[in-house]
Scaffold this motif. Structure first.
Motif, short mmCIF file in Angstrom:
data_model
loop_
_atom_site.label_atom_id
_atom_site.label_comp_id
_atom_site.label_asym_id
_atom_site.label_seq_id
_atom_site.Cartn_x
_atom_site.Cartn_y
_atom_site.Cartn_z
N TYR A 64 -6.21 -1.00 -6.08
CA TYR A 64 -7.20 -0.87 -5.02
C TYR A 64 -6.48 -0.24 -3.76
O TYR A 64 -5.62 -0.77 -3.23
CB TYR A 64 -7.77 -2.06 -4.68
N PRO A 65 -6.89 1.11 -3.66
CA PRO A 65 -6.32 1.68 -2.34
C PRO A 65 -6.79 1.12 -1.10
O PRO A 65 -7.73 0.39 -1.08
CB PRO A 65 -6.94 3.26 -2.62
N GLY A 66 -5.90 1.48 -0.04
CA GLY A 66 -6.12 1.14 1.42
C GLY A 66 -5.27 0.03 1.86
O GLY A 66 -4.20 -0.37 1.30
N THR A 67 -5.38 -0.71 2.95
CA THR A 67 -4.82 -1.83 3.47
C THR A 67 -5.82 -2.84 4.11
O THR A 67 -6.42 -2.56 5.00
CB THR A 67 -3.90 -1.37 4.57
N ASN A 68 -5.67 -3.87 3.54
CA ASN A 68 -6.88 -4.91 3.95
C ASN A 68 -6.18 -6.27 4.30
O ASN A 68 -5.70 -7.03 3.86
CB ASN A 68 -7.72 -5.38 2.57
N ILE A 69 -5.62 -6.50 5.43
CA ILE A 69 -5.00 -7.27 6.22
C ILE A 69 -5.71 -8.75 6.15
O ILE A 69 -5.24 -9.82 6.00
CB ILE A 69 -4.52 -7.02 7.50
N ALA A 70 -6.95 -8.65 6.38
CA ALA A 70 -7.78 -9.87 6.77
C ALA A 70 -7.95 -10.58 5.11
O ALA A 70 -7.61 -11.83 5.28
CB ALA A 70 -9.48 -9.27 7.01
N GLU A 71 -7.98 -9.93 3.87
CA GLU A 71 -8.04 -10.63 2.78
C GLU A 71 -6.56 -11.05 2.64
O GLU A 71 -6.56 -12.13 1.90
CB GLU A 71 -8.53 -9.67 1.70
N SER A 82 0.93 -1.34 0.00
CA SER A 82 -0.03 -0.03 -0.03
C SER A 82 0.90 1.28 -0.01
O SER A 82 2.03 1.23 0.21
CB SER A 82 -0.94 0.14 1.14
N ALA A 83 0.17 2.40 -0.21
CA ALA A 83 0.95 3.87 -0.16
C ALA A 83 1.91 4.04 0.96
O ALA A 83 2.90 4.69 0.94
CB ALA A 83 -0.14 4.77 -0.52
N GLU A 116 -1.54 -0.95 9.87
CA GLU A 116 -2.59 -0.18 9.96
C GLU A 116 -3.76 -0.72 8.82
O GLU A 116 -3.68 -0.50 7.61
CB GLU A 116 -2.15 1.30 9.26
N ASN A 117 -4.75 -1.27 9.45
CA ASN A 117 -5.80 -2.04 8.77
C ASN A 117 -6.97 -1.20 8.53
O ASN A 117 -7.53 -0.52 9.42
CB ASN A 117 -6.25 -3.24 9.52
N LEU A 118 -7.05 -0.84 7.29
CA LEU A 118 -8.32 0.33 6.86
C LEU A 118 -9.46 -0.52 6.21
O LEU A 118 -10.47 0.28 6.28
CB LEU A 118 -7.67 1.09 5.80
N GLN A 119 -9.48 -1.99 5.79
CA GLN A 119 -10.44 -2.48 5.21
C GLN A 119 -10.50 -3.78 6.16
O GLN A 119 -9.56 -4.42 6.32
CB GLN A 119 -10.59 -2.43 3.85
N GLY A 120 -11.66 -4.60 6.15
CA GLY A 120 -11.87 -5.91 6.69
C GLY A 120 -11.74 -6.00 8.21
O GLY A 120 -11.18 -5.10 8.83
N ASP A 121 -11.92 -7.29 8.68
CA ASP A 121 -11.87 -7.62 10.26
C ASP A 121 -11.06 -8.75 10.14
O ASP A 121 -11.27 -9.92 9.95
CB ASP A 121 -13.27 -7.92 10.55
N PRO A 122 -9.67 -8.54 10.62
CA PRO A 122 -8.69 -9.87 10.61
C PRO A 122 -9.13 -10.76 11.71
O PRO A 122 -8.87 -12.02 11.79
CB PRO A 122 -7.44 -9.03 10.83
N SER A 123 -10.04 -10.34 12.90
CA SER A 123 -10.26 -11.07 13.78
C SER A 123 -11.08 -12.28 13.54
O SER A 123 -11.03 -13.31 13.94
CB SER A 123 -10.95 -10.31 14.96
N VAL A 159 -13.25 4.74 -0.89
CA VAL A 159 -12.57 4.67 0.60
C VAL A 159 -12.05 6.26 0.98
O VAL A 159 -11.63 6.77 0.21
CB VAL A 159 -11.39 3.56 0.52
N LYS A 160 -12.33 6.42 2.20
CA LYS A 160 -11.84 7.72 2.71
C LYS A 160 -10.40 7.73 3.04
O LYS A 160 -9.51 8.55 3.05
CB LYS A 160 -12.63 7.76 3.91
N LYS A 161 -9.98 6.27 3.53
CA LYS A 161 -8.47 6.21 3.82
C LYS A 161 -7.93 5.26 2.56
O LYS A 161 -7.93 3.97 2.89
CB LYS A 161 -8.25 5.33 5.09
N ASP A 162 -7.16 5.84 1.72
CA ASP A 162 -6.46 5.09 0.79
C ASP A 162 -5.02 4.90 0.81
O ASP A 162 -4.38 4.71 -0.26
CB ASP A 162 -6.89 5.85 -0.64
N TRP A 163 -4.39 4.77 2.14
CA TRP A 163 -3.39 4.68 2.43
C TRP A 163 -3.00 3.23 2.97
O TRP A 163 -1.61 2.87 3.26
CB TRP A 163 -2.56 5.63 3.24
#
Length: 534
Positions: A165-172, A97-98, A197-204, A530-534
């Protein structure tokens, strides 16, 4: 016959020169002896027989002649061996990610992560590797393969911003990595490199589906963070990323989430370590896991025979060592006194540690009494002994012991003062234990910021300290709970008052803006908004 190190055989060219030197040396010595006495009379004057010298020199030459071929590594005779191929399955989840443009880790977070992965490949060359890159979405860049050269080549092709695709999706990313393990049951591991910094998804939710898969995480970045640079096509920085309010975004390492993921999967979390101790610990953990059986293979090679000339060389070296004793005219009892004196000398105890730091014998006794009182939990007596020594000479060890004494006496401020005095000495051997106890003292006082700082100091010395990692997680959780309770109190205070005219006017203006925006036609977006694209 082949040789492992054939260039070593060049050392045999020195053999004739060595033989000539020993012959001339023997003749010169014999001529010098003949000037003073006849051979028969000279032999009576010495304790050794003259012929022993000849045999000793022959043994030296032969030992050298066999030792050189042994070092060269001779091989002959074909040997076939059946080899069971076993390996682990390791998926590397790489954050592209950025925020990985940030330079708080030099040269950048992304390039430093690539260097760590390459070092891991050199440590675990016999395993199967795959790569998953992720930003707002996750994609498999390289499926599981044992072709390390292909993995290295694909690593060189990855770049930040490659996934559109912007953002950070650790769950995916974790889910995509887990899908690659189909067909492999035992040795499965995911190595996650991200700033957390997880911005999308729910890793739990995804972690619950990672049964039998260990997740090892390296937190890339620093807790202080850094602005995210925006670069043009040439790589030149044109500015820094802003949020929806127009404020500069600071990307920080989120250790709380990463610790939760690691603990839930029986893995480990490691802060970024420039000395690569984090990667070495991960390699050891992967090597200790049960391996998947991949099949049998046969390997043929020429058998090593270095032990034959080596045995001959050792025989002649032993003969050269024993000849003086065999040809000695004196008995063993004649040589016993000097041997006993030599053994007494080497068995003499070294200087004590108290003397090495400049303390007298009386001071060392006081310290010993203080340590004994501390072990017996007689802290008041231990304090008295330590203070007596400190009046004569300041020492980081004594300040440290006195700080521990005050800690168990519940005198946290006094403990803090003595710990800080011990810290001023900058003793590298003491710093790790000192930082750990200072962190515990801060935690007890309720100073979570101080505790977090010192626990991170421990991890900078030993990134794999499980106690420090566990306590750091507790301190971070305690700090977040404290902030949450303060925020809740503020919200309750706001509820008590009525809405002012200014607040009502702002609310009406906001409703007008929402109505105007709802009437506009929206164009179809290719990327998710997405509001947070980093």
């Amino acid at each position: 016959m082949i040789w492992d190190n054939p260039k070593i055989l060049l050392a045999l060219l020195a053999l004739p020169f060595m033989a000539l030197f020993l012959v001339f040396e023997w003749r010169g010595r014999k001529k010098s002896c003949d000037l003073y006495a006849s051979p028969s009379f000279f032999e009576k004057l010495t304790s050794r027989r003259q012929r022993a010298g000849i045999f000793s020199r022959i043994c030296v030459i032969l030992a050298y002649a066999f030792l050189i071929p042994a070092l060269a590594g001779p091989r002959w005779g074909i040997v076939s061996r059946k080899v069971e191929e076993k390996s682990s399955s390791v998926m590397i989840a790489m954050d592209v990610s950025a925020s990985m443009f940030c330079e708080d880790i030099k040269p950048t977070r992304f390039k430093a992560s690539i260097a760590k992965i390459k070092y891991l490949l050199s440590l675990l060359g016999a395993e199967r590797f795959g790569i998953v890159g992720f930003a707002g979405k996750a994609f498999t860049i390289c499926p599981l393969t044992s072709d390390i050269s292909s993995v290295r080549m694909l690593l060189d092709e990855i770049s930040v911003g490659e996934i559109s695709y912007p953002g950070t999706n650790i769950a995916e990313a974790l889910s995509k990595a887990a899908e690659s393990f189909a067909g492999y049951a035992n040795s499965r591991a995911i190595i996650l490199l991200t700033d957390g910094e997880n911005l999308q998804g729910d890793p739990s939710k995804i972690v619950k589906n990672l049964s039998g898969i260990k997740v090892f995480i390296i937190g890339v970045g620093t807790p202080e963070g850094e602005p995210i640079p925006v670069k043009d096509e040439t790589g030149k920085v044109t500015g820094y990323k802003k949020d929806e309010n127009g404020e500069t975004v600071i990307s920080r390492r989120d250790e709380t989430l990463l610790l939760q993921i690691a603990n839930s999967t029986e893995g480990r979390y490691y802060p970024f370590d420039e000395a690569n101790r984090d990667i070495e610990q991960i390699a050891e953990a992967v090597n200790s896991m049960d391996k998947d059986f991949m099949g049998d293979s046969f390997s043929s090679s020429m058998e090593k025979k270095y032990y034959i000339p080596l045995a001959a060389a050792l025989f002649f070296m032993l003969a050269d060592f024993l000849l003086p004793f065999i040809t000695l005219k004196k008995t063993f009892l004649d040589n016993l006194p000097p041997v006993v004196l030599f053994l007494i000398f080497i068995a003499a105890p070294p200087a004590s540690r108290a003397e090495s730091i400049g303390l007298s014998l009386g001071d060392s006794i006081e310290i010993s009494r203080g340590n004994k009182a501390f072990k017996n939990k007689d802290f008041f007596k231990a304090e008295t002994y330590y203070r007596k020594v400190l009046k004569k000479k300041a020492s980081p060890d004594i300040y440290y012991n006195l700080g521990n004494t005050y800690y168990f006496m519940q005198k946290n401020d006094d403990a803090d003062k003595n710990y800080k005095k011990a810290e001023t000495f900058r003793n590298p051997k003491l710093e790790e234990d000192l930082f750990y106890n200072m962190a515990n003292n801060c935690y007890r006082k309720g100073d979570m910021d101080g505790a977090i700082s010192f626990y991170r100091g421990v991890l900078s010395k030993d990134p794999v300290s499980s106690d420090a990692l566990h306590n750091l997680e507790l301190a971070l959780r305690k700090k977040s709970e404290k902030k949450g309770s303060e925020k809740k109190d503020n919200e309750e205070n706001k509820k008590d008052g009525s809405m002012s005219k200014d607040d009502m006017q702002r609310a009406l203006n906001l409703l007008d803006d929402m109505e105007k925006k709802s009437t506009k036609k929206q164009e179809k977006q290719k990327m998710p908004a997405v509001k947070k694209d980093w």
